[in-house]
Design a protein around this motif. Structure first.
Motif, mmCIF file in Angstrom:
data_model
loop_
_atom_site.group_PDB
_atom_site.id
_atom_site.type_symbol
_atom_site.label_atom_id
_atom_site.label_comp_id
_atom_site.label_asym_id
_atom_site.label_seq_id
_atom_site.Cartn_x
_atom_site.Cartn_y
_atom_site.Cartn_z
ATOM 1 N N ARG A 5 38.637 58.832 61.149
ATOM 2 C CA ARG A 5 38.287 58.985 62.697
ATOM 3 C C ARG A 5 36.744 59.238 62.744
ATOM 4 N N ALA A 6 36.429 60.400 61.978
ATOM 5 C CA ALA A 6 34.908 60.917 62.250
ATOM 6 C C ALA A 6 34.090 59.662 61.609
ATOM 7 N N ILE A 7 34.304 58.938 60.603
ATOM 8 C CA ILE A 7 33.517 57.990 60.163
ATOM 9 C C ILE A 7 33.303 56.830 61.445
ATOM 10 N N ILE A 8 34.522 56.498 61.977
ATOM 11 C CA ILE A 8 34.389 55.385 62.939
ATOM 12 C C ILE A 8 33.700 55.990 64.071
ATOM 13 N N LYS A 9 33.856 57.351 64.537
ATOM 14 C CA LYS A 9 32.944 57.661 65.695
ATOM 15 C C LYS A 9 31.458 57.833 65.340
ATOM 16 N N ARG A 10 31.094 58.097 64.043
ATOM 17 C CA ARG A 10 29.716 58.005 63.737
ATOM 18 C C ARG A 10 29.136 56.605 63.811
ATOM 19 N N ALA A 11 30.137 55.668 63.372
ATOM 20 C CA ALA A 11 29.807 54.286 63.590
ATOM 21 C C ALA A 11 29.312 53.758 65.008
ATOM 22 N N VAL A 12 30.338 54.149 65.771
ATOM 23 C CA VAL A 12 30.278 53.955 67.174
ATOM 24 C C VAL A 12 29.172 54.189 67.682
ATOM 25 N N ARG A 13 28.673 55.592 67.557
ATOM 26 C CA ARG A 13 27.622 56.356 68.207
ATOM 27 C C ARG A 13 26.122 55.512 67.711
ATOM 28 N N ALA A 14 26.315 55.238 66.251
ATOM 29 C CA ALA A 14 25.111 54.603 65.799
ATOM 30 C C ALA A 14 25.006 53.252 66.428
ATOM 31 N N GLU A 15 25.825 52.482 66.761
ATOM 32 C CA GLU A 15 25.841 51.439 67.324
ATOM 33 C C GLU A 15 25.348 51.353 68.735
ATOM 34 N N ALA B 14 55.100 62.159 61.230
ATOM 35 C CA ALA B 14 56.070 63.252 60.899
ATOM 36 C C ALA B 14 56.241 63.305 59.394
ATOM 37 N N SER B 15 56.089 62.068 58.651
ATOM 38 C CA SER B 15 56.004 61.671 57.414
ATOM 39 C C SER B 15 54.753 62.195 56.537
ATOM 40 N N MET B 16 53.781 62.567 57.055
ATOM 41 C CA MET B 16 52.457 62.677 56.499
ATOM 42 C C MET B 16 52.475 64.099 55.797
ATOM 43 N N ASN B 17 51.596 64.264 54.821
ATOM 44 C CA ASN B 17 51.388 65.516 54.231
ATOM 45 C C ASN B 17 49.994 66.035 54.576
ATOM 46 N N ASP B 18 49.584 67.201 53.970
ATOM 47 C CA ASP B 18 48.208 67.622 54.304
ATOM 48 C C ASP B 18 47.069 66.627 53.920
ATOM 49 N N PHE B 19 47.193 65.805 52.683
ATOM 50 C CA PHE B 19 46.248 64.976 52.324
ATOM 51 C C PHE B 19 46.013 63.842 53.190
ATOM 52 N N ASP B 20 47.156 63.218 53.627
ATOM 53 C CA ASP B 20 47.450 62.260 54.569
ATOM 54 C C ASP B 20 46.797 62.412 55.965
ATOM 55 N N ARG B 21 46.828 63.664 56.456
ATOM 56 C CA ARG B 21 46.360 63.946 57.831
ATOM 57 C C ARG B 21 44.800 64.141 57.599
ATOM 58 N N PHE B 22 44.429 64.607 56.397
ATOM 59 C CA PHE B 22 42.628 64.746 56.142
ATOM 60 C C PHE B 22 42.004 63.489 56.086
ATOM 61 N N LYS B 23 43.011 62.373 55.335
ATOM 62 C CA LYS B 23 42.377 61.170 55.350
ATOM 63 C C LYS B 23 42.229 60.352 56.678
ATOM 64 N N VAL B 24 43.096 60.847 57.674
ATOM 65 C CA VAL B 24 43.280 60.082 59.160
ATOM 66 C C VAL B 24 42.027 60.788 59.753
ATOM 67 N N GLY B 25 41.858 62.207 59.467
ATOM 68 C CA GLY B 25 40.834 62.719 60.267
ATOM 69 C C GLY B 25 39.565 62.279 59.742
#
Length: 214
Positions: free
Chosen positions: A120-130, A106-117
């Motif tokens: 998550r995308a970087i983590i998913k790519r790393a998992v698929r590559a592994e 609830a305390s996040m702004n738009d930029f914080d939500r963008f960083k979280v997303g």
């Protein structure tokens, strides 16, 4: 079968879900009747003063402070809550972790939500590559399954051969000069799709309609 052990009693920590003190915790100090209880934060620790609240406005937690008697005074309760380390223990429970996550979101702004997303995308790519590395597959090989492609190709060839055989059986007229598909008009029907093929015949002078089923 799990045994229910969360009872409304003096010393039980509750989470307030409705009212002016929503999303805060308090301790039951007394029970008035089957629908109302008296809770106390205390205010100096959780921000909840001593008040009467409805049972429907609170949720019982798994925390229970020992030594709390019915009608205990605020100063005595403050000492017990401080020794119990109520706030930190509540944040360690599953309910506290979920509440902390909701407050953080609830305390996040738009930029914080963008960083979280983005993270998550970087983590998913790393998992698929592994996973591909462990399977010994390349990126293109992992995206398509050879067995599925082979089965789909075989089904397509069989369907085309079936259509070809039906067409040859129905177009035995030696005077057929053209065969061209036309889109089916009217409302789309559910079920197997159909193709309408018209063959112009020199013998009859009229188009002959042939219906093929997939």
């Amino acid at each position: 079968m799990p045994v229910f052990n969360r009872f409304a009693e003096a010393g039980r920590v509750v989470f307030i879900e409705y009212g002016n003190y929503k999303d805060k915790i308090a301790v039951i100090t007394d029970i008035i009747d089957s629908g109302r209880i008296i809770v106390d934060g205390p205010f100096s620790i959780t921000g909840v003063p001593r008040m009467v609240i409805n049972f429907k406005s609170v949720r019982l937690t798994s925390l229970l402070i020992k030594g709390v008697q019915r009608g205990i005074k605020t100063h005595a309760l403050t000492k017990l809550v401080t020794d119990f380390d109520l706030v930190n223990k509540y944040l360690e429970t599953p309910e506290g972790k979920r509440q902390l996550a909701r407050d953080s979101a609830a305390s996040m702004n738009d930029f914080d939500r963008f960083k979280v997303g983005w993270s998550r995308a970087i983590i998913k790519r790393a998992v698929r590559a592994e996973v591909r590395r462990l399977k010994g597959l390349t990126k293109e090989e992992a995206q398509k399954s050879p067995e599925e492609d082979k089965d789909a190709k075989q089904k397509k060839v069989a369907r085309l051969n079936k259509h070809r055989a039906i067409l040859l059986d129905k177009l035995r007229d030696p005077g057929a000069i053209c065969v061209r598909p036309r889109a089916q008009k009217g409302r789309t029907q559910k079920g197997p799709s159909r193709k309408l093929i018209y063959a112009a015949s020199t013998s009859t002078g009229k188009p002959k309609k042939i219906t093929l089923k997939n």
